[in-house]
Design an enzyme around this catalytic site. Structure first.
Site, short mmCIF file in Angstrom:
data_model
loop_
_atom_site.label_atom_id
_atom_site.label_comp_id
_atom_site.label_asym_id
_atom_site.label_seq_id
_atom_site.Cartn_x
_atom_site.Cartn_y
_atom_site.Cartn_z
N GLY A 1 -5.71 6.89 0.43
CA GLY A 1 -6.65 6.77 1.60
C GLY A 1 -6.37 5.49 2.23
O GLY A 1 -5.37 4.66 2.19
N ASP B 1 -12.33 4.22 2.95
CA ASP B 1 -13.15 3.44 2.00
C ASP B 1 -13.55 2.44 3.06
O ASP B 1 -12.91 1.62 3.74
CB ASP B 1 -12.09 2.98 1.00
CG ASP B 1 -12.80 2.03 -0.02
OD1 ASP B 1 -13.39 2.27 -0.96
OD2 ASP B 1 -13.00 0.82 0.51
N TYR C 1 -18.28 -4.81 5.48
CA TYR C 1 -17.07 -4.75 6.26
C TYR C 1 -17.65 -4.67 7.70
O TYR C 1 -16.63 -4.94 8.62
CB TYR C 1 -16.27 -3.31 5.85
CG TYR C 1 -15.37 -3.38 4.56
CD1 TYR C 1 -15.71 -4.52 3.50
CD2 TYR C 1 -14.88 -2.40 4.11
CE1 TYR C 1 -15.22 -4.49 2.34
CE2 TYR C 1 -14.33 -2.41 2.87
CZ TYR C 1 -14.45 -3.39 1.91
OH TYR C 1 -13.92 -3.40 0.51
N LYS D 1 -20.25 1.28 -0.11
CA LYS D 1 -20.40 0.24 -1.30
C LYS D 1 -21.86 -0.28 -1.16
O LYS D 1 -22.01 -0.65 0.18
CB LYS D 1 -19.42 -0.71 -1.55
CG LYS D 1 -18.20 -0.29 -1.59
CD LYS D 1 -17.00 -1.31 -1.76
CE LYS D 1 -15.68 -0.76 -1.78
NZ LYS D 1 -15.24 -0.32 -0.29
N HIS E 1 -20.80 -3.06 -4.99
CA HIS E 1 -19.46 -3.61 -4.47
C HIS E 1 -19.34 -4.77 -5.42
O HIS E 1 -18.11 -5.12 -5.59
CB HIS E 1 -19.82 -4.13 -3.00
CG HIS E 1 -18.57 -4.51 -2.34
ND1 HIS E 1 -18.48 -4.56 -0.71
CD2 HIS E 1 -17.34 -4.59 -2.70
CE1 HIS E 1 -17.23 -4.70 -0.53
NE2 HIS E 1 -16.57 -4.99 -1.63
N ASN F 1 -15.18 -4.45 -8.72
CA ASN F 1 -14.99 -5.89 -9.35
C ASN F 1 -15.79 -6.09 -10.60
O ASN F 1 -15.84 -7.32 -10.92
CB ASN F 1 -15.55 -6.80 -8.28
CG ASN F 1 -14.83 -6.74 -6.97
OD1 ASN F 1 -13.46 -6.78 -6.85
ND2 ASN F 1 -15.34 -6.52 -5.78
N LEU G 1 -0.78 -3.79 -2.07
CA LEU G 1 0.55 -4.27 -1.38
C LEU G 1 0.53 -5.82 -1.52
O LEU G 1 1.11 -6.70 -1.11
CB LEU G 1 0.40 -4.07 -0.21
CG LEU G 1 0.74 -2.32 0.28
CD1 LEU G 1 0.77 -1.96 1.74
CD2 LEU G 1 1.64 -1.60 -0.78
N SER H 1 -2.29 -7.32 -0.18
CA SER H 1 -3.09 -7.86 0.87
C SER H 1 -2.59 -8.70 1.76
O SER H 1 -3.07 -10.05 1.56
CB SER H 1 -4.74 -8.28 0.45
OG SER H 1 -5.46 -8.34 1.56
N LYS I 1 -4.86 -1.03 3.51
CA LYS I 1 -5.61 -1.29 5.00
C LYS I 1 -4.12 -1.66 6.03
O LYS I 1 -3.46 -2.41 5.86
CB LYS I 1 -6.52 -2.43 5.13
CG LYS I 1 -7.07 -2.78 6.21
CD LYS I 1 -6.41 -3.94 6.98
CE LYS I 1 -7.23 -4.43 8.28
NZ LYS I 1 -6.35 -5.38 8.96
N ARG J 1 2.65 2.04 10.84
CA ARG J 1 2.54 1.82 9.31
C ARG J 1 1.52 2.55 8.64
O ARG J 1 1.83 3.13 7.47
CB ARG J 1 2.01 0.31 9.37
CG ARG J 1 2.24 0.01 7.98
CD ARG J 1 2.33 -1.73 7.80
NE ARG J 1 3.39 -2.13 8.77
CZ ARG J 1 3.15 -3.21 9.65
NH1 ARG J 1 1.84 -3.68 10.11
NH2 ARG J 1 4.23 -3.63 10.28
#
Length: 332
Positions: free
Chosen positions: A17, A45, A50, A79, A112, A163, A213, A215, A267, A273
């Site tokens: 996603g 997500d 955010y 979240k 979250h 987390n 990846l 981040s 992201k 990409r």
């Protein structure tokens, strides 16, 4: 065709996603979200902190009303902010998020962070005391009970956490009526989270990897933060396999995780990409290459220390020496 894994509710969670952390520029983000939906992304997500749920809601409404996508084809994860752990705040915050997302329900809703903070009277912006967020130590199960009510109402189709440590997850699971179905944590070849993977398998929970990846843009969120160095995309094993399979380094890392049944949410706001990242289901890594990627990395390091919450009694990273962390305020 994007592969899926099954939640304990019976719903199908896509193994791939779009992550949306740090996607705050409205024009750029809407362009990238349209590119993702057009490329076949169905898992989106996001999170209250955010600050992009309203942008997502506008685009989702556009695609649903135009008939490009049916609501049931989408899987939306969001979240609960760490400033809404109080039982009095949970339902109000969820309603606000549903309004911004322009949805009647979300497919997966996560706490979250295990560390809660007090919010200002007129907003969910945290109260700052002595340069730090003011702690809220509401027990996780009290927050969870409110989410269970929203689950039973149909507004939240599945519940989970992000987390949390293994100890925190087990304690919540044991006390919960509606069992958590997903755990979202930092997970990549430097930090494979074997303990949590084993626990999730035991509890019949799915696992979602953020920063699969590494981040690369993580430091821009807190330039003054404590950021361990590391770039999985540049690891020799990864670049070697990228050449072997005629894929990008990112595609190798994402395929490695999804072949383990881990959902990934990389992201990107780059349309090229975005298309490249999703193009990972037309090949498989051999068992030997999977094993080499899992066992051949010498750097075992976290890339996210969450130092802004290191003063909280529920800080989940037991392996981190918090006395060595700079106490900084999270820039949200």
């Amino acid at each position: 065709m994007i592969e899926t894994t099954t939640l304990n509710t019976g719903a199908k969670l896509p193994l791939f996603g779009l992550g949306t952390w740090q996607s705050k520029d409205e024009a750029e983000f809407k362009l990238s979200l349209r590119a993702a939906l057009d490329a076949g992304y169905r898992l989106i997500d996001t999170a209250f902190v955010y600050q992009n749920e309203a942008f997502i809601g506008e685009i989702l409404e556009e695609y649903i009303q135009s008939g490009k996508i049916k609501r049931e084809e989408l899987f939306i994860t969001t979240k609960l902010p760490f400033t809404a752990h109080s039982p009095l705040d949970v339902a109000k915050c969820v309603e606000l998020q549903l309004k911004m997302l322009r949805l009647d329900y979300v497919d997966l809703y996560l706490i979250h962070s295990p560390t809660g903070f007090k919010h200002q009277p007129d907003s969910y912006w945290p109260i700052i005391e002595d340069g730090l967020f003011a702690n809220d130590t509401t027990p996780h199960i009290e927050t969870w009970r409110e989410l269970e009510k929203l689950y039973h109402s149909g507004k939240l189709r599945a519940l989970g956490v992000s987390n949390f440590s293994a100890k925190q997850l087990q304690a919540l699971y044991d006390a919960a009526e509606v069992k958590p179905t997903n755990l979202q944590v930092e997970l990549h070849i430097y930090w494979p989270q074997e303990e949590l993977r084993t626990l999730c398998n035991k509890l019949n929970m799915t696992l979602t990897a953020y920063a699969p990846l590494g981040s690369p843009g993580r430091k821009s969120s807190r330039p003054d933060g404590d950021w361990p160095e590391g770039d999985p995309l540049l690891e020799p094993i990864v670049t070697k396999l990228a050449e072997k399979y005629h894929k990008s380094a990112a595609q190798i890392l994402l395929r490695h995780a999804t072949q383990k049944g881990i959902s990934v949410i990389p992201k990107s706001t780059n349309p090229k990409r975005i298309v490249e990242n999703i193009s990972i289901f037309d090949f498989k890594l051999s068992p030997e290459d999977m094993e080499e990627l899992s066992g051949g990395i010498k750097n075992h390091i976290r890339l996210f220390l969450h130092e802004y919450s290191a003063h909280h009694p529920f800080y989940p990273l037991d392996d981190v020496d918090t006395s060595k962390l700079e106490k900084v305020v999270l820039h949200i």
